[in-house]
Scaffold this motif. Structure first.
Motif, mmCIF file in Angstrom:
data_model
loop_
_atom_site.group_PDB
_atom_site.id
_atom_site.type_symbol
_atom_site.label_atom_id
_atom_site.label_comp_id
_atom_site.label_asym_id
_atom_site.label_seq_id
_atom_site.Cartn_x
_atom_site.Cartn_y
_atom_site.Cartn_z
ATOM 1 N N ALA A 156 -4.473 -9.860 3.667
ATOM 2 C CA ALA A 156 -4.186 -8.678 2.846
ATOM 3 C C ALA A 156 -3.910 -9.102 1.416
ATOM 4 C CB ALA A 156 -2.982 -7.926 3.405
ATOM 5 N N THR A 157 -4.495 -8.393 0.477
ATOM 6 C CA THR A 157 -4.245 -8.660 -0.938
ATOM 7 C C THR A 157 -4.343 -7.352 -1.715
ATOM 8 O OG1 THR A 157 -4.866 -10.073 -2.835
ATOM 9 C CG2 THR A 157 -6.667 -9.149 -1.503
ATOM 10 N N ASN A 158 -3.780 -7.341 -2.904
ATOM 11 C CA ASN A 158 -3.903 -6.170 -3.768
ATOM 12 C C ASN A 158 -5.221 -6.222 -4.530
ATOM 13 O OD1 ASN A 158 -2.971 -5.345 -6.977
ATOM 14 N ND2 ASN A 158 -2.928 -3.790 -5.385
ATOM 15 N N PHE A 159 -5.440 -7.299 -5.258
ATOM 16 C CA PHE A 159 -6.695 -7.491 -5.992
ATOM 17 C C PHE A 159 -7.584 -8.484 -5.263
ATOM 18 C CE2 PHE A 159 -4.626 -6.274 -10.181
ATOM 19 C CZ PHE A 159 -5.436 -5.173 -10.385
ATOM 20 N N TRP A 160 -8.865 -8.190 -5.200
ATOM 21 C CA TRP A 160 -9.894 -9.171 -4.857
ATOM 22 C C TRP A 160 -10.870 -9.124 -6.015
ATOM 23 C CZ3 TRP A 160 -11.092 -12.755 -1.031
ATOM 24 C CH2 TRP A 160 -12.384 -13.260 -1.064
ATOM 25 N N GLN A 161 -10.862 -10.179 -6.824
ATOM 26 C CA GLN A 161 -11.648 -10.176 -8.049
ATOM 27 C C GLN A 161 -12.565 -11.389 -8.082
ATOM 28 O OE1 GLN A 161 -9.300 -10.544 -11.568
ATOM 29 N NE2 GLN A 161 -10.841 -9.671 -12.921
ATOM 30 N N LYS A 234 0.493 -8.829 -0.143
ATOM 31 C CA LYS A 234 -0.242 -10.092 -0.189
ATOM 32 C C LYS A 234 0.302 -10.963 0.953
ATOM 33 C CE LYS A 234 1.046 -9.034 -4.799
ATOM 34 N NZ LYS A 234 -0.052 -8.480 -5.413
ATOM 35 N N PHE A 235 -0.433 -11.028 2.055
ATOM 36 C CA PHE A 235 -0.009 -11.858 3.179
ATOM 37 C C PHE A 235 -1.213 -12.213 4.039
ATOM 38 C CE2 PHE A 235 0.299 -7.481 4.743
ATOM 39 C CZ PHE A 235 -0.239 -7.550 6.018
ATOM 40 N N VAL A 245 3.228 -15.387 3.192
ATOM 41 C CA VAL A 245 3.616 -14.252 2.357
ATOM 42 C C VAL A 245 3.678 -14.783 0.939
ATOM 43 C CG1 VAL A 245 5.368 -12.518 1.855
ATOM 44 C CG2 VAL A 245 4.939 -13.195 4.232
ATOM 45 N N ASN A 246 2.967 -14.153 0.032
ATOM 46 C CA ASN A 246 2.846 -14.728 -1.308
ATOM 47 C C ASN A 246 2.895 -13.658 -2.392
ATOM 48 O OD1 ASN A 246 0.194 -14.730 0.344
ATOM 49 N ND2 ASN A 246 -0.542 -14.402 -1.745
#
Length: 637
Positions: A156-161, A234-235, A245-246
């Motif tokens: 899981a992440t917020n941004f994938w760029q 973000k995990f 967890v980051n």
């Protein structure tokens, strides 16, 4: 404060979303959640889109949801009852239990306030490794964990760029596919990220066309709870054996970040959070739905004995010595240890001059290491001096001291898409834990965050200071000034720092110690707008013994709107190792603001690289520009 019978019953229930989905693996986790805990008020993470959000704005809210955490410090009887509301293994500290009492109170009106099944809220585990470093180091550990997967990965992440970081994750999936093909067994990979689209007019979880690799069953969901309910998580979970967890997204940024590697039953708690966040039916169910966490044979492994550890985790003089030993035993070098002609790279073999530190499994300068975050033209403003003691080595990887399972709690918050910042937006485990930490601290609270402007945390810090509690704040000057200047967001870090000191008496000001983040190779703070030396770490430590680490910033967006995942850890040794790591890897502790909330260097000069963004019309314009940049993946989040 009394823990209600309803909450006590919820935490002792035999029902969890994970077990329910294991029984009906093709069902929607979100719809299954609605059937659990039917005897309680329930409000699982929503999957409605913009229409549902706007309709809910017009509806009258639940009066119970606007109730704040009950006032008053928990009694000993309350603490005893709280200790029974989690699978802690051993009795947690009183401080941990006091905070946990406030967290439990958020379940009274909504069992899903913590985005996890209540029986899995309180758990236990170990912290094998922490990384306080630039993004490439954290992504490298993601790579090392992904390629070792045997059954499943949930990322899981917020941004994938599009970035070096994204390419590295793709490389990991390709290598995983190769290994899976060799074993003759597919690996199921689920991934979530957040980029709002028009499809979210009616549905906030949108399936994205997958890119299935040969031996990977890959599925991707884009999740955003309109309008402001960002999926900020973000995990990663691999094989229900470990979790990361980051603070960082999958993108390239000049940021100092933080990641923790967890093992133990807490992994099952994060797994449950992953399922409710996914919400939709999985086209290929996760193969380990009915397999609970099992400790490794022979007990938990730390340092280089951990199966996910690689020589990339080694730093400092002690790390260099261990690297040489491992190299000799293995008869070779780690990946990347050869040059273009196939010859051994001296920076990997340890043959460079002793004046160059050993960082992330190789010899390199601190500036070279920090510049790996995608800013190659940034130069050091102070010379490197080898430390007198190895305890002061620059060591971004913290190989934690061996320890047994310690109490942990998931302190998450669900997304809230509705405009405005109502009190009901604070009724969640994350915010309750942060506030309780400030209320129940006896001596000291440490906070590092890129931003600090949410009204509750500012008020909580000021109240703690007035009680005589020392509050040490490491904040990044200029971070996301454009977005924070928008109306209702709380203001920029520079504005808030001045406002906070202005509300304190002379004696009280001595208890508030505010610092601007400063890179290890810099002589003074560099404004985050320069995109050279930024900090994105999210950490709170109360009385040097209870730590809260994860995704949430100390800003209005994280307090009121974004979905976040954080872990509260009851372990003084781990907390001290985090604090020591921050001191070794930053120069922040050398750059305190003066008691008027303004930073001045040793010659009395304030910083000259301020963005100048503040309140008013110009601030709104800058804020809109910053928000557009954020959506494009170019701003801070």
């Amino acid at each position: 404060m009394t823990i209600s019978d309803e909450v006590y019953s919820l935490t002792h229930s035999q029902k969890t979303l994970t077990t329910a989905l294991a029984a009906f693996p093709t069902s929607s986790p979100g719809h299954l959640a609605k059937t659990l805990y039917a005897e309680h008020h329930q409000k699982p993470v929503a999957s409605g889109g913009y229409l549902e959000t706007f309709m809910s704005v017009l509806q009258r809210g639940n009066a119970n949801e606007t109730q704040r955490i009950p006032p008053g410090e928990p009694t000993q009887a309350d603490l005893d009852r709280a200790a029974e509301c989690g699978e802690f293994g051993s009795r947690p500290s009183d401080l941990f239990l006091k905070i946990y009492c406030d967290v439990l109170a958020t379940l009274d009106t909504n069992p899903w306030a913590g985005v996890v099944s209540p029986p899995l809220l309180g758990s236990r585990g170990v912290v094998n490794l922490s990384i306080i470093s630039v993004i490439p180091d954290i992504i490298q550990h993601h790579y090392d964990c992904i390629v070792r997967a045997e059954s499943e990965v949930f990322l899981a992440t917020n941004f994938w760029q599009a970035s070096k970081s994204a390419s590295k994750i793709c490389d990991a999936l390709l290598e995983l596919s190769r290994r899976a093909m060799k074993r003759g067994k597919k690996v199921v990979v689920k991934m979530m990220y957040d980029r709002a689209t028009l499809k979210m007019l009616t549905e906030s979880h949108v399936i994205v066309d997958d890119a299935e690799m040969a031996r990977i069953d890959f599925e991707l969901v884009n999740f955003h709870q309109p309008v402001f309910g960002t999926f900020h998580c973000k995990f990663m979970i691999v094989d229900r054996k470990m979790a990361l967890v980051n603070s960082n997204n999958i993108q390239d940024r000049p940021n100092m970040e933080m990641m923790i590697h967890l093992e133990g039953p807490i992994v099952d708690s994060l797994y449950d959070t992953a399922l409710i966040s996914w919400f939709r039916p999985m086209h290929t169910p996760l193969p380990l739905l009915d397999t609970r966490y099992r400790p490794p044979e022979g007990g938990y492994k730390f340092g280089m004995n951990n199966e996910y550890a690689t020589t990339w985790n080694l730093d400092g003089s002690k790390g260099a010595e261990l690297f040489k030993t491992l190299q000799q035993e293995a008869g070779g070098i780690h990946d990347g240890g050869v040059d273009k002609e196939g010859k051994e790279n001296p920076s990997s073999s340890g043959s460079l001059d002793a004046g160059v530190p050993f960082i992330s499994g190789t010899y390199q300068t601190i500036t070279e290491h920090l510049n790996a975050g995608n800013q190659p033209d940034t130069h050091a403003s102070i010379p490197y001096e080898p430390p007198v003691s190895s305890t002061d080595d620059y060591t971004p990887h913290i190989l934690h001291t061996r320890h047994g399972e310690c109490p942990m709690v998931l302190v998450n918050r669900a997304p809230n898409g509705m405009p405005g910042n109502p009190d009901s937006g604070l009724h969640n485990p994350q915010d309750a834990a942060w506030l309780a930490g400030l209320v129940y601290a006896q001596r000291k609270v440490f906070i590092q965050s890129p931003t600090l402007n949410a009204a509750p945390v500012v008020e909580g810090i000021l109240n703690a200071v007035r009680r005589g509690v020392e509050c040490v704040l490491y904040i990044d000057v200029g971070f996301n000034d454009g977005g924070e200047a928008l109306p209702g967001q709380g203001g920029t870090n520079e504005e808030v720092s001045k406002t906070m000191f202005a509300q304190l008496t002379g004696e009280e000001k001595e208890k508030l110690k505010l610092y601007w983040y400063t890179g290890k190779d810099q002589i003074k703070p560099v404004n985050a707008s320069a995109q050279k030396r930024n900090c994105h770490v999210k950490l709170m430590i109360i009385d040097d013994s209870v730590g809260i680490v994860g995704n949430g910033n100390q800003d209005t967006q994280s307090w009121y709107h974004s979905q976040e995942v954080n872990v509260m850890v009851d372990n003084p040794t781990v907390c001290q190792e985090w604090l020591d790591g921050i001191r070794r890897n930053q120069n922040t502790h050398l750059h305190e603001l003066q008691k008027d909330g303004i930073y001045r260097d040793e010659d009395g000069n304030p910083l000259t690289d301020s963005t100048g963004v503040g309140s008013g019309f110009r601030g709104v314009v800058k804020g809109i520009q910053g928000s557009i940049a954020r959506v494009r993946g170019k701003g801070g989040f």
